[in-house]
Scaffold this active site. Sequence first.
Site, PDB file in Angstrom:
ATOM      1  N   LYS A  58      28.302  28.667 -58.999  1.00  0.00           N
ATOM      2  CA  LYS A  58      29.267  28.546 -60.095  1.00  0.00           C
ATOM      3  C   LYS A  58      30.453  27.717 -59.612  1.00  0.00           C
ATOM      4  O   LYS A  58      30.869  27.825 -58.479  1.00  0.00           O
ATOM      5  CB  LYS A  58      29.725  29.925 -60.559  1.00  0.00           C
ATOM      6  CG  LYS A  58      28.632  30.756 -61.217  1.00  0.00           C
ATOM      7  CD  LYS A  58      29.165  32.078 -61.726  1.00  0.00           C
ATOM      8  CE  LYS A  58      28.034  32.980 -62.186  1.00  0.00           C
ATOM      9  NZ  LYS A  58      27.248  32.411 -63.280  1.00  0.00           N
ATOM     10  N   LYS A  63      32.967  28.083 -52.687  1.00  0.00           N
ATOM     11  CA  LYS A  63      34.288  28.701 -52.816  1.00  0.00           C
ATOM     12  C   LYS A  63      34.295  29.865 -53.816  1.00  0.00           C
ATOM     13  O   LYS A  63      35.141  30.764 -53.715  1.00  0.00           O
ATOM     14  CB  LYS A  63      35.314  27.663 -53.261  1.00  0.00           C
ATOM     15  CG  LYS A  63      35.616  26.575 -52.246  1.00  0.00           C
ATOM     16  CD  LYS A  63      36.569  27.068 -51.176  1.00  0.00           C
ATOM     17  CE  LYS A  63      37.064  25.918 -50.303  1.00  0.00           C
ATOM     18  NZ  LYS A  63      38.058  26.374 -49.310  1.00  0.00           N
ATOM     19  N   SER A  89      44.171  21.778 -54.947  1.00  0.00           N
ATOM     20  CA  SER A  89      43.768  20.734 -55.895  1.00  0.00           C
ATOM     21  C   SER A  89      42.258  20.553 -55.867  1.00  0.00           C
ATOM     22  O   SER A  89      41.725  19.636 -56.473  1.00  0.00           O
ATOM     23  CB  SER A  89      44.453  19.404 -55.546  1.00  0.00           C
ATOM     24  OG  SER A  89      44.104  19.007 -54.228  1.00  0.00           O
ATOM     25  N   GLU A 218      32.338  17.997 -37.953  1.00  0.00           N
ATOM     26  CA  GLU A 218      33.651  17.567 -38.427  1.00  0.00           C
ATOM     27  C   GLU A 218      33.758  16.043 -38.387  1.00  0.00           C
ATOM     28  O   GLU A 218      33.207  15.404 -37.491  1.00  0.00           O
ATOM     29  CB  GLU A 218      34.725  18.185 -37.523  1.00  0.00           C
ATOM     30  CG  GLU A 218      36.154  17.992 -38.015  1.00  0.00           C
ATOM     31  CD  GLU A 218      37.149  18.745 -37.150  1.00  0.00           C
ATOM     32  OE1 GLU A 218      38.142  19.254 -37.705  1.00  0.00           O
ATOM     33  OE2 GLU A 218      36.956  18.809 -35.918  1.00  0.00           O
ATOM     34  N   ALA A 222      39.209  13.400 -38.787  1.00  0.00           N
ATOM     35  CA  ALA A 222      39.939  14.629 -39.123  1.00  0.00           C
ATOM     36  C   ALA A 222      39.472  15.718 -38.159  1.00  0.00           C
ATOM     37  O   ALA A 222      38.935  16.740 -38.559  1.00  0.00           O
ATOM     38  CB  ALA A 222      39.679  15.040 -40.567  1.00  0.00           C
TER      39      ALA A 222
END
Length: 317
Positions: A58, A63, A89, A218, A222
């Site tokens: 979903k 998350k 965001s 990674e 970053a």
Amino acid sequence: MEVTFEDVKEAAERIRPFVNRTPVLTSTTIDSLASTHLSSSANPLRIKIFFKCENFQKIGAFKYRGATNAILQLISSPDPTQSVITHSSGNHAQALALAGSRHGLQAHIIMPSTAPAVKKAAVIGYGAAVHECEATLESRERKMQEVMQELEKRGKNATFVPPFNHPHIVAGQGTATLELFEERNVHVMMAPVGGGGLLSGTAIAAKGKGEVLVVAAEPAGADDAFRSFYGQELVPSTNPRTVADGLLTSLGDVTYKIVKEKVDAIFTVEEQEIIRATKLVWERMKMIIEPSSAVPLAVALYSEKFKEYLQDWAQKK
């Protein structure tokens, strides 16, 4: 508060009625490419990669697991909250908005004014109130405090639900790994790392199931988790540059501790390798994924250091 394997199992039972059980897919072509790259003449390896497809969760991301677990804990507490708030965001904003609305809580989302209109529309569509601010962490936190104070004046309390650095979030994200182990026999678990919520939950769940190698992936642009892990000191993310925009955040104190204790290794890959892996999934599996989720595949297909590490691990096994 420590996060245990029992916490992940309890989270799985708690959120089961509300989340999708996502599919596990494979690709013969990708298996062949990985086997070729990771094998040596002295030690050929037959690699089988299982993709836990949380893009079918979903709101389109894992998350939702952590957000749902956090919301369910909040509404069952002796002093239940009336609303939830966060600054995000990305996918956490949408996850908290939907989880909140499904369980009777108003979600307040602090978003930078520069956030894409489609993301704002999605958050509003899931029933949340969006409060805009400037695109800096300081501005987000200041705006969040202002909103919380305004709610308090109106006699309503709001609980902050962070995107990753919280035990309930970590436990919820680990439930994806439990589902995977119910269906497949896995020897090596790989997960991308940004703030470390998914990686931490994955590591706790995998290590709870037995002798499983846990590897993080990674972007080289970053690489604060890589530097934190091997430098034994939490290093903040400063000016990260990567197409994998879901992995720009630094580890937090909760996730860093878990990563140090439960993760076996972290490897980085370059931008072109991330893009190649992303396109490979699009073209061969006919599945749209974010570049962030392709970073582990890029490590498996292109990292020479990971090849050396896996060869050494396989020989010891």
